[in-house]
Design a protein around this motif. Structure first.
Motif, PDB file in Angstrom:
ATOM      1  N   GLN A  92      -6.471  -0.727  -5.192  1.00  0.00           N
ATOM      2  CA  GLN A  92      -5.105  -0.394  -5.584  1.00  0.00           C
ATOM      3  C   GLN A  92      -4.071  -1.342  -4.961  1.00  0.00           C
ATOM      4  OE1 GLN A  92      -6.384   4.279  -5.316  1.00  0.00           O
ATOM      5  NE2 GLN A  92      -4.205   3.889  -5.291  1.00  0.00           N
ATOM      6  N   GLY A 183      -0.606  10.295  -6.659  1.00  0.00           N
ATOM      7  CA  GLY A 183      -1.751  10.006  -7.499  1.00  0.00           C
ATOM      8  C   GLY A 183      -1.763  10.808  -8.778  1.00  0.00           C
ATOM      9  N   ASP A 184      -2.735  10.540  -9.626  1.00  0.00           N
ATOM     10  CA  ASP A 184      -2.826  11.239 -10.909  1.00  0.00           C
ATOM     11  C   ASP A 184      -3.021  12.738 -10.721  1.00  0.00           C
ATOM     12  OD1 ASP A 184      -6.212  11.177 -11.201  1.00  0.00           O
ATOM     13  OD2 ASP A 184      -5.269   9.529 -10.127  1.00  0.00           O
ATOM     14  N   CYS A 210       3.330   6.777 -10.159  1.00  0.00           N
ATOM     15  CA  CYS A 210       2.004   7.398 -10.162  1.00  0.00           C
ATOM     16  C   CYS A 210       0.918   6.319 -10.165  1.00  0.00           C
ATOM     17  CB  CYS A 210       1.855   8.298 -11.387  1.00  0.00           C
ATOM     18  SG  CYS A 210       0.200   8.990 -11.598  1.00  0.00           S
ATOM     19  N   GLN A 211       0.108   6.309  -9.129  1.00  0.00           N
ATOM     20  CA  GLN A 211      -1.063   5.437  -9.108  1.00  0.00           C
ATOM     21  C   GLN A 211      -2.232   6.218  -9.704  1.00  0.00           C
ATOM     22  OE1 GLN A 211      -1.448   2.698  -5.450  1.00  0.00           O
ATOM     23  NE2 GLN A 211      -0.194   4.396  -4.707  1.00  0.00           N
ATOM     24  N   ASN A 212      -2.447   6.005 -10.973  1.00  0.00           N
ATOM     25  CA  ASN A 212      -3.550   6.675 -11.651  1.00  0.00           C
ATOM     26  C   ASN A 212      -4.833   5.929 -11.324  1.00  0.00           C
ATOM     27  OD1 ASN A 212      -5.412   7.822 -13.348  1.00  0.00           O
ATOM     28  ND2 ASN A 212      -4.348   7.335 -15.246  1.00  0.00           N
ATOM     29  N   ASN A 213      -5.507   6.394 -10.253  1.00  0.00           N
ATOM     30  CA  ASN A 213      -6.740   5.718  -9.832  1.00  0.00           C
ATOM     31  C   ASN A 213      -7.984   6.403 -10.407  1.00  0.00           C
ATOM     32  OD1 ASN A 213      -7.232   7.987  -8.238  1.00  0.00           O
ATOM     33  ND2 ASN A 213      -6.694   6.983  -6.318  1.00  0.00           N
ATOM     34  N   ARG A 277      -9.714   3.676  -7.942  1.00  0.00           N
ATOM     35  CA  ARG A 277     -10.043   3.833  -6.523  1.00  0.00           C
ATOM     36  C   ARG A 277     -11.488   3.386  -6.319  1.00  0.00           C
ATOM     37  NH1 ARG A 277     -10.998   9.552  -5.309  1.00  0.00           N
ATOM     38  NH2 ARG A 277     -13.163   8.888  -5.119  1.00  0.00           N
ATOM     39  N   HIS A 281     -12.345   8.920  -1.657  1.00  0.00           N
ATOM     40  CA  HIS A 281     -11.021   9.543  -1.553  1.00  0.00           C
ATOM     41  C   HIS A 281     -10.496   9.411  -0.126  1.00  0.00           C
ATOM     42  CE1 HIS A 281      -7.744  12.352  -2.095  1.00  0.00           C
ATOM     43  NE2 HIS A 281      -8.217  13.091  -1.118  1.00  0.00           N
TER      44      HIS A 281
END
Length: 384
Positions: A92, A183-184, A210-213, A277, A281
């Motif tokens: 990311q 995040g998402d 929003c970091q949609n990982n 990602r 997590h």
């Protein structure tokens, strides 16, 4: 800047107010650097990064290499028992560097626990990044010194804080902007949706980033979002941009557009940076239990660092000497981080957990403090 908001809106920036533009029909993603490192043209977004020289691209490349090295070093520190936990950002880097480097010093960041790359761009001390994860402090740094709040662990809560801060900027008559990173998975939280309602209602100068990982811990994004996450914001009256989160130049352009909109009184913008990602997590997670191995192969070919590196090599801007210098700096930063970590060996007094919880005296807190002091005193030696 010659490109107007009307121009960029037709290039994946939609506010839901134009009946001819259905955000659900916009499948294209904003991309300026393809995965193979070739430059893609975008009439709506190119003008926003026309000033970015090859030397500046090298600086962005260096930033990404450095924060990946920070990430791997911190992960190693956790595996070696020096940190209790760490939330990796591997994969990311472009989303965090591209957006972080677009901000001004007087803008303010509200993040979750994964935005260590953004913290790096704000000048957060390396040791301060580790204090909480080392267990020696309840917060890592002074937010007002760097223009960034300490990370929020409660999912999505920072969006409310960012909206409130943005309203304060509007009330004060300044053109500073706040930005909230999440995040998402957080988009299903009530806090995020309530923050967007409030921001839209009062046209707060805030960016929802929003970091949609692709993963909310172990749940895939497709479970909670049957359309693009960026499609949700127009329902609140907030324009949205869906951008390739592994393309640092595209992220920079999208963030600049959102900043310009906020500074000029246009209100909030929602950015969905589509990324992946690549790691767990957190370091307590085992992604092999739920994530297909082939996903890593697919997304590995979209790597943000190698992508920009290929572009710079083709332009002759990333020589062997430059690459060696960048790697040397990354290694030096990692050594500095490790040294700062092991130097954090003084545990805080247990009673300080009650300090600075409330601005004013609070009877409930005083009662808890008294009970905890009695509990500590029950052990040999008492409270320190």
């Amino acid at each position: 800047m010659s490109t107007t908001h009307e121009d960029t809106r037709t290039a994946s920036l939609t506010d839901g107010s134009d009946p001819d533009l259905d955000p659900g029909q916009l499948e294209d993603i904003v991309q300026l650097i393809r995965p193979d490192g070739t430059r893609a043209e975008s009439p709506g977004f190119d003008p926003w990064v026309a000033d970015v020289s090859d030397s500046q691209l090298v600086s962005l490349y260096e930033d990404m290499v450095v924060i990946r090295r920070i990430d791997t070093e911190a992960t190693a520190l956790q595996r070696q028992g020096e940190l209790a936990l760490w939330a990796p950002l591997f994969g990311q880097e472009a989303a965090q560097i591209g957006s972080g480097r677009a901000l001004r010093k007087d803008d303010f960041v509200f993040s979750s626990y994964r935005e260590n790359g953004v913290a790096y761009t704000r000048g957060v001390d390396l040791g301060d990044m580790l204090k909480v994860w080392r267990g020696v402090a309840s917060a890592g740094w002074d937010p007002y010194e760097v223009g960034m709040a300490t990370p929020a662990v409660i999912i999505g809560a920072q969006t409310l804080h960012a909206t409130g801060y943005a309203l304060g900027c509007k009330h004060d008559g300044v053109d500073s902007v706040s930005i909230a990173y999440f995040g998402d998975g957080a988009t299903s939280q009530g806090d995020v949706n309530e923050a967007m309602v409030f921001a839209s209602s009062f046209q707060a100068p805030v960016i929802f980033f929003c970091q949609n990982n692709q993963w909310a811990i172990s749940e895939p994004v497709g479970l909670q979002a049957h359309r693009h996450i960026s499609d949700r914001a127009p329902g609140f009256g907030i324009p949205s941009i869906r951008v390739d989160g592994n393309d640092v130049l595209a992220v920079l352009a999208a963030t600049r557009i959102a900043l310009d909109r906020a500074r000029s009184g246009g209100g909030p913008t929602f950015i969905e940076a589509v990324t992946y990602r690549m790691g767990p997590h957190t370091t307590s997670d085992d992604p092999k239990r739920y994530r297909p191995a082939e996903d890593l192969e697919v997304w590995g070919r979209k790597d943000p660092i190698s992508r920009l590196g290929s572009l710079l090599e083709d332009r002759g801007a990333l020589t062997d000497e430059t690459a060696a210098r960048v790697q040397s700096k990354a290694d030096a930063v990692a050594r500095e981080m490790r040294a700062a970590c092991v130097a954090l060996d003084k545990n805080p007094d247990p009673m300080t957990v009650f300090d600075e919880v409330y601005v004013e005296p609070h009877s409930g807190l005083e009662r808890q403090k008294s009970q905890y002091a009695a509990y500590l005193a029950s052990f040999e030696g008492g409270a320190s």
